[in-house]
Write a protein that holds these residues in place. Structure first.
Motif, PDB file in Angstrom:
ATOM      1  N   VAL A   1       0.774  -1.044   0.094  1.00 36.94           N
ATOM      2  CA  VAL A   1       0.035  -0.061   0.004  1.00 36.94           C
ATOM      3  C   VAL A   1       0.886   1.384  -0.067  1.00 36.94           C
ATOM      4  CG1 VAL A   1      -1.721   1.311   1.199  1.00 36.94           C
ATOM      5  CG2 VAL A   1      -2.126  -1.121   0.885  1.00 36.94           C
ATOM      6  N   ALA A   2       1.880   1.138   0.556  1.00 37.31           N
ATOM      7  CA  ALA A   2       2.925   2.342   0.606  1.00 37.31           C
ATOM      8  C   ALA A   2       3.282   2.891  -0.813  1.00 37.31           C
ATOM      9  CB  ALA A   2       4.204   1.964   1.580  1.00 37.31           C
ATOM     10  N   ALA A   3       3.344   1.597  -1.594  1.00 33.90           N
ATOM     11  CA  ALA A   3       4.003   1.815  -2.948  1.00 33.90           C
ATOM     12  C   ALA A   3       2.720   2.396  -3.543  1.00 33.90           C
ATOM     13  CB  ALA A   3       4.171   0.459  -3.409  1.00 33.90           C
ATOM     14  N   GLY A   4       1.436   1.812  -3.455  1.00 35.88           N
ATOM     15  CA  GLY A   4       0.187   2.273  -4.180  1.00 35.88           C
ATOM     16  C   GLY A   4       0.339   4.089  -3.621  1.00 35.88           C
ATOM     17  N   ILE A   5       0.733   4.380  -2.661  1.00 32.31           N
ATOM     18  CA  ILE A   5       0.614   5.782  -2.153  1.00 32.31           C
ATOM     19  C   ILE A   5       1.459   6.585  -2.999  1.00 32.31           C
ATOM     20  CG2 ILE A   5       0.959   7.530  -0.357  1.00 32.31           C
ATOM     21  CD1 ILE A   5       0.000   5.466   1.575  1.00 32.31           C
ATOM     22  N   THR A   6       2.584   5.991  -3.332  1.00 32.41           N
ATOM     23  CA  THR A   6       3.696   6.766  -4.126  1.00 32.41           C
ATOM     24  C   THR A   6       3.231   6.943  -5.547  1.00 32.41           C
ATOM     25  OG1 THR A   6       5.012   4.787  -4.483  1.00 32.41           O
ATOM     26  CG2 THR A   6       5.643   6.239  -2.615  1.00 32.41           C
TER      27      THR A   6
END
Ligand code: CMC
Length: 426
Positions: free
Chosen positions: A254-259
């Motif tokens: 999800v952190a990658a999705g945020i970026t």
């Protein structure tokens, strides 16, 4: 839907029968998974405009008709009758909850909203003027360090718990990022408030006075979160799935999705729209902005216009457009940028360039104006999108974990570099 069960591809002497897969709604799909084995050929589809990356039962979009369904339910019905927490349950579980199931879900989400105290010192490592999207991405990734003892991805209960934690903690982390850059004390989540009220409290309550929560603001924000909750295989969700396909944990995914969301072509557009409207400044400058957007020698684009999938009005934009007038009226806000936005919309919708390319206002065109009226700082706009999109991201991640067809995502390429050559000293 076509009648075809298969299509035949002829490659020189060879013919390959490729099965046609039937969705419950939407375009049939040619299954090319055996193509390379049979013919040695790859396919080329930059931006994946014609490529389905997975099977999914979560969200359906008909871009030509302007239809958006979450688990089969039309977005306008959910916007009118549901709540963000109910929609989150629906996306995660596939069905609307009973009132008992919803109470349990809300209770569970409420009791996972706290962030670990040491996250405060983590945030303090940032510069005072850090962008909150950078802080949010980093703090969400850091959750895997706090919950590494519950990251057994083979355990359905641990997967579910991670999904709940992400939905629960996203507003806490988002508000903490804002408070840090605003130089204000971080506020703890209050269990006696609803999901959205709790977020507003953490954003705006200051030690010097009591905060009166406005029901108009809370309702508008809940609706905005519903409209942003999922959008099938968009860039950030596809990023969550690509990272998830490697077996990475849900917080990292999800952190990658945020970026991915941060880019101005995606969720960053809401911040860019408001900056652009402010730059245009006055309705009399709209025509010039439209001309610039059409000039192929100028990289300038009208932010908040166009969509990869919607070639008709974005149904979310329709709902937000109506809501903008209502909310600004109810809050007594008279924002001159709304006039600029309306003139811009009118000018673009009448212009051949935009009409021919089917470039309509998208979800981000009006959301910034509402966020501004709700006193959300501009650099927090994409963070707001991230909070709203979290149930979608976790629903896709959960679905992927039990997909029997799931494999590590690994696209091919057309190599355009030098042919093999011998090393020589320069
Ligand atoms: N202003 C001016 N021209 C545009 C715009 C725009 N906003 N959007 C597309 N075009 C033109 C583009 O130059 C191209 O023209 P031509 O055919 O002459 O080369 C044509 O329209 C098709 O555009 P595209 O870039 O091939 O379309 P795409 O599907 O690859 O990109 C998009 C979709 C949303 C990235 C793009 O429309 C865009 O950059 N819009 C502005 C940013 C924006 O509002 N993004 C938010 C999207 S909705 C929320 C979300 O998903 O996050």
């Amino acid at each position: 839907m076509s009648e075809l069960d298969q299509v035949t591809l002829t490659a020189g002497e060879k013919s390959v029968a490729l099965p046609v897969l039937k969705p419950t709604l939407g375009n049939d799909c040619v299954d090319i998974s055996k193509l390379t084995k049979e013919t040695g050929l790859f396919t080329y589809d930059p931006g994946f405009g014609a490529t389905a990356s997975c099977k999914s039962a979560i969200t359906y979009i008909d871009g030509d008709k302007g239809v958006l369904l979450y688990r089969g339910y039309p977005i306008d019905q959910l916007a009118a009758k549901s709540s963000f927490t109910e929609v989150s349950y629906l996306l995660m579980n596939g069905e609307l909850p009973s009132s008992d199931e919803l109470s349990k879900f809300e209770h569970e989400v409420t009791h996972h909203t706290m962030m670990h105290e040491s996250l405060k010192s983590f945030l303090q490592g940032f510069r005072h003027d850090a962008h909150p999207m950078a802080m949010l991405a980093a703090s969400v990734a850091s959750l895997s360090a706090f919950y590494h003892d519950t990251l057994d991805l083979n355990d359905p209960e641990q997967r579910r718990l991670a999904a709940i934690r992400l939905i629960a903690k996203m507003p806490t982390l988002a508000a903490a990022a804002h408070r840090y850059t605003a130089g204000q004390p971080i506020r703890y989540p209050r269990n006696n408030l609803s999901y959205v009220e709790r977020f507003l409290h953490m954003m705006f309550e200051v030690p010097s006075e009591d905060l009166e929560l406005s029901p108009v603001v809370a309702k508008a924000m809940d609706l905005l979160f519903i409209l942003h909750a999922d959008h099938e295989q968009n860039a950030s969700t596809s990023t969550v799935r690509l990272v998830g396909s490697t077996g990475a944990n849900p917080y990292a995914s999800v952190a990658a999705g945020i970026t991915a969301l941060w880019g101005p072509a995606h969720g960053g557009a809401n911040e860019a729209v408001l900056k652009q409207l402010a730059e245009i400044g006055d309705a009399k400058n709209v025509a010039k902005a439209v001309e610039r957007a059409k000039d192929k020698n100028d990289p300038f684009r009208l932010m908040g216009f166009g969509h990869r999938v919607y070639k008709n009005f974005d149904p979310r934009a329709k709902i937000i457009r109506e809501m903008t007038h209502k909310v600004l009226g109810e809050l007594g806000v008279n924002d001159p940028l709304l006039e600029v936005a309306m003139k811009l919309e009118e000018a673009a919708l009448q212009d051949d360039y935009f009409v021919e390319r089917k470039l309509y206002p998208n979800v981000d065109f009006y959301s910034g104006i509402i966020y501004k009226a709700l006193k959300i700082p501009t650099e927090m706009f994409t963070v707001m999108f991230a909070i709203g999109r979290t149930p979608g991201w976790v629903a896709h991640w959960l679905e992927q974990q039990v997909d029997p067809d799931a494999r590590i995502g690994r696209p091919r390429q057309i190599y355009t570099g030098s042919p093999s050559r011998d090393y020589t000293k320069g």
